[in-house]
Design an enzyme around this catalytic site. Structure first.
Site, short mmCIF file in Angstrom:
data_model
loop_
_atom_site.label_atom_id
_atom_site.label_comp_id
_atom_site.label_asym_id
_atom_site.label_seq_id
_atom_site.Cartn_x
_atom_site.Cartn_y
_atom_site.Cartn_z
N ASP A 58 -7.50 -2.93 3.51
CA ASP A 58 -6.29 -4.24 2.86
C ASP A 58 -6.19 -5.36 3.41
O ASP A 58 -5.86 -6.55 3.19
CB ASP A 58 -4.45 -3.23 3.61
N ASP A 110 1.02 -1.11 0.19
CA ASP A 110 0.40 -0.41 -0.17
C ASP A 110 1.22 0.65 0.11
O ASP A 110 2.34 0.84 1.01
CB ASP A 110 -0.68 -0.06 1.37
N ASP A 141 -1.56 -1.22 5.80
CA ASP A 141 -2.57 -0.45 7.33
C ASP A 141 -3.66 -0.49 7.02
O ASP A 141 -4.11 -0.42 8.58
CB ASP A 141 -1.23 1.08 7.53
#
Length: 880
Positions: A619, A330, A615
């Site tokens: 996700d 990410d 985070d």
């Protein structure tokens, strides 16, 4: 997600009518009761958790565990209660560890359930009420203001300067300005549905009223929970290799023991003695210490990782990192700092960057405007609170010496026109010693349309509109969020009803480009990943231009023409087409949670071993689907951490590189233990198997076999955990997940060195018989023990010689070898042990022969490593 009902395409008032609610009064009590009965509570649910008994029972279904239990029964049957107790302790230890890991995995759904807002403000029967968020039903009218967490999926009806932080759900680092108009077009990514507010996101500015269109598991957050609830338990490479190894080994050992028993009985040996010998050999040959050693190796590795801020939640993940070939990361908060930062200021044709010498007067005026036309507020801790863009502007102005509180004392705000989505700008009026000044901030195209001149110190100049717009577009292509700032002087305060007239005839000051900057250490970490044969991939909910710019800065993308795949593009690809693209695409932008899982699955379909870092709530499903999930410990959500295998305590992408290095070291050491233990077992099997075929008596008694098994597989094997990493451990490609534990010549080594060790034992026994020495059995016993000690010192590296490594580079192993040597000498020379172990003291010559035989093993392994180094050098020359 493309499969949603499309609330964002519908008119809000029309939807309210379909839901049977008056937006000005809300639902009545009877409507609410009926809908609760029909739709249930506004809660996230997961699959029914397994009972603790079922989880515990699952730990005893593995084939290797069943073999160990059988070995414990056999050991008990022949009176070796110490071995029985050791095996039982090992089995129970592994069952407890597996049980704890399974129990922790079930907590991921529980953490997601706790994310829901505790209360909601609703309009019911014409009254504003506070109710538990679980009591919301479709059709409810929810009132939101800054600081509220959105309690359900809402179609916004009306609002005022309403902005929402959707980063936990979409990965978008910038707060989203909302509106109420129906969306046009066919496909909209989650982050582009600007007339919707989603459950689990947070209002950061303004206020709004929305119609509940989805609750509980029907919300976008609920879809994330459903993805996370999928049964995607995946065995690690270590678990798969050890399971396959245990099955093959057990079958081979059983077959050999049957042969040994049959041949011994045919030669006239006692069936009871041969049965005990065969059973003892089976117990010794099956390395029951392997699970314990592996557990210790992984636990020590996990403990070491904590020292550099990597927390292991599942022990096998220590080794798993060594197999990773793709890291899907990410962007927001992982590769970047998750805070906006002013990157560059452009004014009067000149640029200035924060950190450079004092800005020129025109840049100072630009910073002054940025600090004053700004709603960020000072916190008690000395920082700034508010919209991330505005806090970044306040920060850069303060760093240049233009502190907002001081500026506001000299230029008090007396009027403001707040930002809205239609005007795309805001204006504030300030009383200064020189008169009234208005500052306007907003999108470049919106502000420039109202400008007629360019500000300069002491006057104005002609506005070069096309040039300024070109500069703004260039900054935007670099992934920067661009704001234009302008000013206008007044003799008296204008009327509030003259908005268009007030925001006209402006004097442009300049442009400011902002970005969520990469972490300083991230670029080096990306380079290290690439050198280790690991492909870094960025997956983000941000705009493609922003994603491309960050990826180029980090080295994930090499050129401006590199491919960036958006969520809309990805949605148009079927699974086969995605598998074709996935190995070449390095950046994905504007993706939703289901698409992240599709990317991970497409890579796994190619046999890649995938790590996913993240985070946010969005996700978590991909973290669970990936072969190893890596969550952020500081900025991450509880959901992400619970779904992950590894947590970065410092939220530092570079920590992953250190964890990969440790994972590779741990796996190398596991291989060394297997090489060591199986070679020793091979030597024992060859010795006992070949002796009858060569007409020699049984060379070892059952007590000898079990003693060798105890002292050689114990301390020396465990001490291999402290072996340092091999040279160049991060310059070699990742191990293929399908690679055998015995690859790269290990099984050949086990057979050859085992045969050498067995041959030396039989040669010593034959010499003792031919020369009349009566201590042949004790000599064989000693050669097997000391030969394995020589072997463990030689296999500390697959390439480097012991002398290059240094004897003291693994002090625990050196101590274990010396302790084992001392124990063996005690068994030979202490009278009480002679009785127990059926041994006799060896003469100096006999002991010397045993030591010489052990040295032959050491020399043979060192010669093998010399050949390996020579072959590797030849292959490198050919390749170059």
């Amino acid at each position: 997600m493309t499969g949603s009902p499309g609330w964002h395409h519908r008119d809000a008032v029309e939807l309210a009518g379909e839901h049977g609610v008056d937006p000005t009064r809300g639902l009545g009590a009877s409507d609410v009761a009926h809908r609760i009965a029909r739709h249930g509570a506004n809660e996230l649910t997961g699959k029914e958790a397994s009972s603790w008994l079922a989880l515990l029972a699952d730990q005893f279904k593995d084939f290797m565990v069943l073999v160990l239990i059988a070995a414990a029964v056999v050991s008990g049957a022949i009176g070796e209660l110490v071995d029985t107790l050791a095996i039982v302790v090992i089995v129970v230890l592994n069952a407890v560890i597996g049980f704890v890991q399974a129990w922790r995995a079930d907590k991921a759904i529980a953490a997601l359930q706790q994310l829901a807002a505790a209360h909601a403000t609703v309009l019911r029967d014409g009254e504003v009420r506070q109710i538990p968020a679980a009591g919301l039903v479709p059709g409810d009218i929810v009132l939101l203001e800054a600081g509220n967490q959105v309690p359900a999926d809402l179609r916004l009806i009306d609002l005022a300067q309403f902005r929402v932080d959707e980063s936990a759900l979409t990965g978008e680092s910038v707060t989203v300005e909302k509106h109420t108009a129906p969306m046009t077009g066919v496909v909209h990514a989650l982050g582009d549905r600007l007339n919707m507010a989603f459950k689990g996101t947070t209002a950061t500015h303004g206020r709004a009223r929305g119609l509940v269109v989805a609750i509980g598991m029907s919300t976008e957050l609920g879809k994330v929970a459903r993805l996370l609830d999928r049964d995607t338990d995946r065995s690690t490479p270590l678990q798969r290799r050890l399971a396959a190894f245990g099955k093959r080994l057990s079958l081979v050992v059983i077959a050999i023991c049957v042969v040994i028993f049959t041949v011994g009985v045919l030669r006239g040996e006692s069936p009871l003695l041969m049965a005990l010998t065969a059973i003892s050999l089976a117990v010794a040959a099956i390395p029951e210490a392997l699970p314990a050693v592996v557990t210790v190796l992984l636990a020590l590795g996990a403990r070491k990782m904590v020292s550099f801020n990597a927390l292991i939640r599942r022990l096998p993940s220590v080794e798993t990192l060594g197999s990773v070939s793709f890291i899907c990361s990410d962007k927001t908060g992982t590769l970047t700092q998750n805070r906006m930062h002013a990157e560059v200021l452009l004014a009067d044709g000149e640029s200035w960057q924060p950190g450079e010498p004092s800005p020129k007067p025109v840049h100072q005026e630009l910073l002054r405007a940025a600090a004053l036309c700004n709603d960020a507020t000072h916190t008690l801790k000395g920082g700034w609170a508010g919209d991330p863009t505005e806090t970044a502007l306040t920060q850069v102005a303060g760093d240049a010496g233009l502190h907002k509180p001081t500026l506001e004392q000299d230029a008090q705000r007396i009027l403001e026109f707040p930002f809205d989505a239609e005007r795309k700008r805001m204006t504030t009026f300030h009383r200064t010693p020189d008169g009234l000044v208005a500052y306007t901030k907003g999108a470049p195209e919106a502000v420039l349309a109202q400008c007629t001149s360019q500000w300069q110190p002491g006057g104005e100049s002609r506005l070069r509109r096309a040039e300024v717009l070109g500069a703004a577009e260039k900054l935007a292509t670099q992934g920067l969020r661009v704001l234009a700032l302008a000013r206008r002087s007044y003799e008296q305060l204008p009327g509030t009803g003259e908005l268009e007239a007030v925001e006209s005839g402006l004097c442009l000051i300049g442009l400011i480009g902002l970005i969520d900057p990469p972490r300083p250490e991230a670029a080096a970490a990306v380079r290290d990943c690439i050198s280790a044969g690991i492909t870094p991939v960025m997956i983000t909910g941000d705009h493609p231009a922003t994603a491309r710019a960050i990826a180029q800065r980090l080295g994930i993308l090499s050129g401006a023409e590199s491919d960036v795949l958006t969520g809309v593009d990805l949605a148009a690809l079927n699974d086969a087409a995605l598998r074709e693209r996935v190995r070449t695409v390095r950046v994905y932008a504007r993706v939703d949670p289901l698409q992240k899982i599709r990317i991970v699955e497409a890579l796994q379909a190619h046999g890649e071993f995938v790590a996913m870092t993240g985070d946010g709530v969005n996700d978590a499903p991909a973290l669970k689907q990936a072969d190893i999930g890596v969550a952020m410990g500081r900025g991450g959500t509880d959901v992400a951490r619970e779904a992950s295998s590894l947590v970065l305590l410092d939220d530092n992408f570079a920590t992953i590189v250190a964890a990969v290095r440790e994972g590779r070291r741990i796996y190398d050491n596991i291989r060394k233990f297997v090489r060591y233990a199986m070679t020793g077992n091979s030597g024992e099997i060859w010795t006992i198997f070949l002796a009858p075929l060569m007409g020699l008596p049984i060379p070892l008694l059952p007590i000898h076999i079990l003693w060798i098994n105890l002292v050689t597989d114990g301390l020396p094997g465990l001490a291999l955990a402290a072996e340092p990493a091999e040279r160049g451990v991060m310059q070699r490609p990742p191990r293929p997940p399908s690679e055998s534990l015995f690859s790269h010549g290990m099984w050949q080594h086990i057979l050859a060195i085992g045969l050498l060790l067995g041959g030396l034992c039989l040669a010593v026994q034959a010499w003792a018989l031919s020369t009349g020495h009566s201590h042949g059995q004790t000599m064989v016993f000693t050669v097997l023990t000391l030969g394995q000690m020589a072997h463990v010192m030689a296999i500390r590296s697959e390439f480097d010689s012991l002398w290059r490594q240094g004897l003291l580079s693994n002090k625990p192993l050196l101590g274990a070898v010396l302790a084992t040597f001392a124990l063996q000498m005690a068994v030979i020379y202490v009278p009480v042990f002679n009785t127990v172990f059926k041994t006799a003291p060896l003469s100096a010559m006999e002991l010397g022969i045993c030591l010489a035989a052990a040295m032959v093993v050491f020399i043979a392994v060192e010669a093998e490593k010399t050949w390996r180094r020579s072959r590797a050098a030849t292959l490198n020359q050919v390749a170059s």
